[in-house]
Write an enzyme that holds these catalytic residues in place. Structure first.
Site, short mmCIF file in Angstrom:
data_model
loop_
_atom_site.label_atom_id
_atom_site.label_comp_id
_atom_site.label_asym_id
_atom_site.label_seq_id
_atom_site.Cartn_x
_atom_site.Cartn_y
_atom_site.Cartn_z
N LYS A 1 0.88 -1.17 0.00
CA LYS A 1 0.00 0.00 0.00
C LYS A 1 0.92 1.22 0.00
O LYS A 1 1.47 1.60 1.04
CB LYS A 1 -0.90 -0.01 1.24
CG LYS A 1 -2.23 0.71 1.09
CD LYS A 1 -2.12 2.17 0.72
CE LYS A 1 -1.80 3.07 1.88
NZ LYS A 1 -1.61 4.49 1.48
N GLU B 1 9.69 1.82 10.71
CA GLU B 1 10.74 2.80 10.47
C GLU B 1 10.06 4.15 10.59
O GLU B 1 9.27 4.53 9.74
CB GLU B 1 11.34 2.56 9.07
CG GLU B 1 12.76 3.04 8.96
CD GLU B 1 12.82 4.47 8.52
OE1 GLU B 1 12.80 5.36 9.42
OE2 GLU B 1 12.88 4.71 7.31
N CYS C 1 13.87 11.01 6.73
CA CYS C 1 13.73 10.65 8.15
C CYS C 1 15.08 10.65 8.85
O CYS C 1 15.17 10.94 10.04
CB CYS C 1 13.03 9.31 8.30
SG CYS C 1 13.59 8.08 7.13
N GLU D 1 10.16 16.25 14.81
CA GLU D 1 10.55 16.09 13.41
C GLU D 1 9.77 17.11 12.57
O GLU D 1 8.54 17.11 12.56
CB GLU D 1 10.23 14.66 12.96
CG GLU D 1 10.67 14.39 11.54
CD GLU D 1 10.52 12.93 11.16
OE1 GLU D 1 9.40 12.41 11.22
OE2 GLU D 1 11.53 12.31 10.77
P1 NAD Z 1 1.75 8.81 7.50
O1 NAD Z 1 2.37 8.01 8.58
O2 NAD Z 1 0.34 9.23 7.67
O3 NAD Z 1 1.82 8.00 6.10
C1 NAD Z 1 2.72 6.96 5.81
C2 NAD Z 1 1.97 5.79 5.17
O4 NAD Z 1 1.05 5.25 6.13
C3 NAD Z 1 1.12 6.17 3.95
O5 NAD Z 1 1.14 5.11 3.01
C4 NAD Z 1 -0.25 6.30 4.55
O6 NAD Z 1 -1.29 6.09 3.61
C5 NAD Z 1 -0.26 5.20 5.58
N1 NAD Z 1 -1.24 5.38 6.66
C6 NAD Z 1 -1.76 6.53 7.15
N2 NAD Z 1 -2.64 6.27 8.13
C7 NAD Z 1 -2.68 4.92 8.28
C8 NAD Z 1 -3.38 4.03 9.14
N3 NAD Z 1 -4.26 4.49 10.06
N4 NAD Z 1 -3.16 2.71 9.03
C9 NAD Z 1 -2.29 2.23 8.13
N5 NAD Z 1 -1.61 3.02 7.27
C10 NAD Z 1 -1.79 4.35 7.35
O7 NAD Z 1 2.68 10.05 7.24
P2 NAD Z 1 2.28 11.46 6.54
O8 NAD Z 1 0.99 11.98 7.10
O9 NAD Z 1 2.35 11.27 5.09
O10 NAD Z 1 3.45 12.40 7.03
C11 NAD Z 1 3.36 13.01 8.32
C12 NAD Z 1 4.70 13.07 9.01
O11 NAD Z 1 5.24 11.74 9.14
C13 NAD Z 1 5.80 13.82 8.29
O12 NAD Z 1 5.74 15.18 8.48
C14 NAD Z 1 7.03 13.21 8.89
O13 NAD Z 1 7.33 13.83 10.10
C15 NAD Z 1 6.64 11.78 9.11
N6 NAD Z 1 7.13 10.91 8.01
C16 NAD Z 1 8.20 10.13 8.24
C17 NAD Z 1 8.69 9.34 7.22
C18 NAD Z 1 9.85 8.45 7.43
O14 NAD Z 1 10.54 8.12 6.47
N7 NAD Z 1 10.11 7.97 8.62
C19 NAD Z 1 8.13 9.38 5.96
C20 NAD Z 1 7.02 10.19 5.75
C21 NAD Z 1 6.54 10.95 6.79
#
Ligand code: NAD
Length: 460
Positions: free
Chosen positions: A164, A239, A273, A367
């Protein structure tokens, strides 16, 4: 979506628009997968599992080598896709968003063939067997790299996968599915369900037919996935975020340390990250470091070297952090919260340097995920270590010392998973992952492969 070897639309008939962060225009649409679609994909992955798990590892490696070759052959398509959905500048889209995951795919093609899946321990034979069906949930920041870092080791191990991808960057995932099919991967071994996190992502994370959930993204979502996996007693790899420190010790090459650290933070518009978002400098050379950082940051011009962030929400969030930093007493010595003057469209944030930041300030603890670095002053080495280890995270870091030995001694005392010594190069086989709240598990190389294996011992 790609399920059981077939392309299909979402069962609910809904779509998600994909937006180019440079033009703010729609560049594509993908199906908004439902829980039903996830269920179909998990069933397809389960059905394909016995065959793929029984395929000799060297044969699995040969398929991954074909995938790597096709990724290289379709380089221009991948670059154009990542540019369109992430807004990455062309050179970065090529070198990092395309060539790096292609190289990582190659490492797992090799590892599948080399790895000792069987060993003798006294009167036992120990087998490393695939964990089963993997649910992979990935973020938008390094769209293809994050996918490859999960899918390649899973396939090398003999697992089958439902992916996903992030809703902001699903187009490169579709291209990747095409490449896997063209490389001869059997139907159902890899399945793609595009869709929203709280719908498709959550359905995948909670599906009883998934044996291991591998997630990269925000700490908030990671915590929920970890809790659900704990309840179901299933394996999980997380991660999550970081707030990594670049520690410049007395006697280090200051201009080089500052320039490389800034390049690390501003790469990918700060959406990394493992970015070294806190720069720690000793009191004696602090003012010089601030001047160097301000001068270097001015060279990261939005729309040229510095791309936009992924969407309007992230842009507003990052600018909010810059304002909060200033309110809490930080000095903005480069960039700032305002829109770049000469750009009418695009989700740009200026390359920002915040000086005189207290280690406990919000901008030094949370972050930000944008092109923002904080400069923190330390008094002595113990103070530097306390500050470096003083966040809930522990993903990466850098140490710059007068010599390697001094830098290594400091790095060994840092509570973090990966440290670059005096500008050490990226190694695609080195384990990557977090201490503390930066996550659970490791990606890349043999340690990354091990996440997707479980052991069985037979006694004789
Ligand atoms: P997020 O955690 O919402 O999204 C990451 C993935 O998780 C996406 O594929 C999303 O569709 C999925 N997801 C979201 N809600 C979910 C749920 N309830 N159950 C299962 N999967 C779910 O991250 P975001 O909103 O895109 O970004 C927000 C913050 O997260 C950023 O500002 C940053 O600080 C952090 N982030 C970290 C990384 C990293 O590499 N560690 C990457 C992206 C974002």
């Amino acid at each position: 979506m790609f399920v059981g070897g077939q392309w299909r639309l979402a069962s609910g008939g809904e779509h998600i628009d994909v937006i180019d962060p440079v033009t703010e225009k729609v560049v594509g649409q993908v199906p908004a997968g439902t829980a039903q679609d996830v269920d179909d994909a998990v069933r397809a992955a389960r059905a394909a599992l016995p065959g793929w798990a029984a395929t000799p590892p060297a044969r699995r490696g040969a398929v991954l080598a074909a995938v790597r070759d096709l990724m290289a052959a379709r380089r221009a398509d991948i670059v154009a896709t990542v540019q369109a959905e992430l807004g990455a500048p062309a050179a970065f889209a090529a070198a990092v968003h395309t060539d790096m995951p292609t190289a990582v795919m190659g490492t797992f093609a090799d590892l599948a063939a080399e790895h000792p899946f069987e060993e003798k321990v006294g009167n036992s034979r120990v087998y490393q067997e695939p964990v089963g069906v993997v649910g992979a949930i990935t973020p938008w920041n390094y769209p293809l790299h994050q996918i490859v870092a999960k899918v390649a080791p899973a396939l090398a191990a003999g697992c089958t996968v439902v992916l996903k991808p992030a809703e902001d960057t699903p187009l490169v995932a579709q291209l990747f599915a095409e490449i896997l099919a063209a490389a001869g991967l059997p139907a159902g071994v890899f399945n793609l369900v595009t869709g929203l996190g709280p719908v498709a992502g959550q359905a995948l994370a909670e599906h009883p037919g998934v044996d291991l959930v591998s997630f990269t993204g925000s700490t908030a979502v990671g915590r929920r996935i970890g809790a659900a996996a704990g309840g179901a007693v299933k394996r999980v790899a997380l991660e999550l975020g970081g707030k990594s420190a670049s520690v410049i010790l007395p006697g280090a090459d200051l201009p080089r340390a500052v320039n490389v650290s800034l390049a690390n933070v501003f790469a990918n518009s700060g959406q990394t990250c493992s970015a070294w978002t806190r720069m720690l400098v000793d009191a004696e050379r602090y003012d010089e470091a601030v001047e160097l950082a301000a001068a270097a940051a001015a060279k990261y011009r939005p729309g040229e070297r510095l791309g936009p962030v992924v969407n309007a929400r992230q842009r507003d969030r990052v600018r909010g952090y810059i304002r909060k930093g200033a309110e809490d007493g930080a000095r903005i010595v480069a960039g700032g919260p305002d829109a770049p003057e000469d750009l009418g469209t695009g989700y740009y944030v200026r390359a920002t340097v915040l000086a005189d930041v207290e280690p406990e300030a919000t901008v030094a603890q949370e972050e930000i995920f944008g092109p923002v670095v904080v400069l923190i002053r330390y008094q002595d080495e113990e103070d530097a270590l306390r500050i470096a280890n003083g966040t809930v995270y522990g993903l990466a870091g850098a140490v710059w010392g007068p010599d390697e030995e001094t830098a290594v001694a400091f790095a060994r005392r840092m509570d973090t998973g990966q440290v670059d010594i005096n500008g050490g190069r990226f190694n695609p086989r080195a384990p990557f992952g977090g201490y503390k709240q930066s996550g659970v598990g490791r990606e890349l190389g043999a340690h990354g492969l091990a996440e997707y294996l479980q052991t069985k011992s037979l006694q004789f």
